[in-house]
Design an enzyme around this catalytic site. Structure first.
Site, PDB file in Angstrom:
ATOM      1  N   ARG A 104     105.002  42.899 -58.178  1.00  0.00           N
ATOM      2  CA  ARG A 104     105.632  42.022 -57.124  1.00  0.00           C
ATOM      3  C   ARG A 104     105.053  42.097 -55.855  1.00  0.00           C
ATOM      4  NH1 ARG A 104     107.061  37.827 -56.577  1.00  0.00           N
ATOM      5  NH2 ARG A 104     107.510  37.948 -58.894  1.00  0.00           N
ATOM      6  N   LYS A 139     105.541  32.988 -33.581  1.00  0.00           N
ATOM      7  CA  LYS A 139     106.714  33.108 -34.421  1.00  0.00           C
ATOM      8  C   LYS A 139     106.247  33.311 -36.079  1.00  0.00           C
ATOM      9  CE  LYS A 139     108.679  29.441 -31.653  1.00  0.00           C
ATOM     10  NZ  LYS A 139     109.223  28.057 -31.552  1.00  0.00           N
ATOM     11  N   LYS A 171     105.694  30.694 -19.021  1.00  0.00           N
ATOM     12  CA  LYS A 171     106.424  29.687 -19.494  1.00  0.00           C
ATOM     13  C   LYS A 171     107.559  29.298 -18.590  1.00  0.00           C
ATOM     14  CE  LYS A 171     107.349  29.909 -24.199  1.00  0.00           C
ATOM     15  NZ  LYS A 171     106.599  28.945 -24.525  1.00  0.00           N
ATOM     16  N   GLU A 201     102.812  26.520 -19.083  1.00  0.00           N
ATOM     17  CA  GLU A 201     103.639  25.532 -19.878  1.00  0.00           C
ATOM     18  C   GLU A 201     104.477  24.467 -18.762  1.00  0.00           C
ATOM     19  OE1 GLU A 201     106.440  26.713 -22.633  1.00  0.00           O
ATOM     20  OE2 GLU A 201     108.186  26.076 -21.263  1.00  0.00           O
ATOM     21  N   ASP A 223     104.782  20.773 -23.267  1.00  0.00           N
ATOM     22  CA  ASP A 223     105.668  21.113 -24.330  1.00  0.00           C
ATOM     23  C   ASP A 223     106.721  19.978 -24.426  1.00  0.00           C
ATOM     24  OD1 ASP A 223     106.987  23.187 -25.650  1.00  0.00           O
ATOM     25  OD2 ASP A 223     108.473  23.388 -24.314  1.00  0.00           O
TER      26      ASP A 223
END
Length: 283
Positions: A104, A139, A171, A201, A223
């Protein structure tokens, strides 16, 4: 088929060991111990039950060998290769109990990573005829970033920064807290090593113009812009910065975004939304 450099086993072993420990618990595989005679030997195969791009064979092999170093493991489809439904990806021979105890964990890794490489290949295929590269993001599944980013490479994609310490990515919240684009870029360049790239960004063309008027950026992240704005942005940058498009980058949208001339398209979906490739172990 492209040949890929493998990660050292010593990097992967802790991930596999933790997964095996989670699965085997305090008492090991009590089903196998109760049902399978001790000296039973078998030959098993990991087979693809659907088409895809293979990843995770190295880590699956580690799972079997950690459970039982005496198992013979033969990888038939290396990471990065294409598989068809019914193809044998790996052969394992030895103690039936050992094979069943590792099954597994080996399949979980191989199915998950093959799903990422398969989705990545689909994105890459959508950029045909352009110079745009597909790249992943941060992510990723906590604790599995190194193998998930490797799976992106197996699918023909590229890696974005691996973590917060790799590069400076300014960002929108950084810009707000720093007091604006110019302030953020100036501060970043004061501390950035000559080995560290600076990316910033922007959400609008006006912000892009401010970046272009301020020294300090190496890469600009465009973005959530519509396609027309992306094309305009690439024209304004005119090769002075590396361009990266991000936000709402669906598989269907990739061709039109790539056609704008951006250098990179980044998508978190490569790792957070990939379908697990259906693989099975058969005796």
């Amino acid at each position: 088929m492209t040949s890929f450099a493998t990660l050292p086993d010593l990097i992967l072993e802790p991930l596999v060991r933790a997964a095996l420990t989670e699965d085997l618990g305090q008492y090991g595989d009590i089903t196998t111990r109760a049902v399978i005679p001790v000296r039973t030997r078998y030959a098993a195969k990991i087979n693809a039950r659907e088409n895809g791009v293979v990843s995770g064979m190295q880590i699956a092999a580690i799972a079997f060998r950690l459970v039982d170093p005496l198992l013979t493991v033969n990888i038939r489809r290396t990471d990065g290769s294409v598989c068809r439904k019914g193809d044998t990806l790996m052969e394992i021979e030895g103690s039936a109990a050992s094979i069943l105890s590792a099954e597994r964990v080996a399949l979980n890794f191989a199915g998950r990573l093959s799903g990422i490489s398969t989705l990545t290949r689909s994105f890459v295929n959508q950029t045909h005829g352009t110079n745009t590269r597909i790249t992943c993001t941060r992510k990723t599944t906590p604790g599995l970033r190194v193998v998930e980013k490797q799976a992106v490479l197996h699918g023909g994609g590229y890696n974005h920064r691996s973590g917060l310490s790799d590069a400076i990515l300014i960002k929108d919240n950084h810009i707000a807290a720093a007091g604006g684009i110019a302030a953020a870029l100036n501060a970043a360049r004061q501390v950035a090593s000559h080995m560290v790239r600076v990316e910033i960004e922007v959400d609008t063309l006006d912000q892009l113009d401010e970046v272009l008027a301020t020294a300090g950026a190496d890469v600009v992240l465009l973005d959530n812009m519509d396609t027309a704005s992306l094309r305009n942005a690439v024209e304004r940058v005119d090769g002075k910065l590396v361009t990266e498009a991000s936000g709402n980058m669906t598989l269907e949208r990739i061709p039109e975004v790539a056609a704008t001339g951006v250098d990179y398209i980044s998508s978190g979906a490569l790792t957070h939304s990939a379908h697990t490739l259906d693989l099975g172990l058969d005796f």
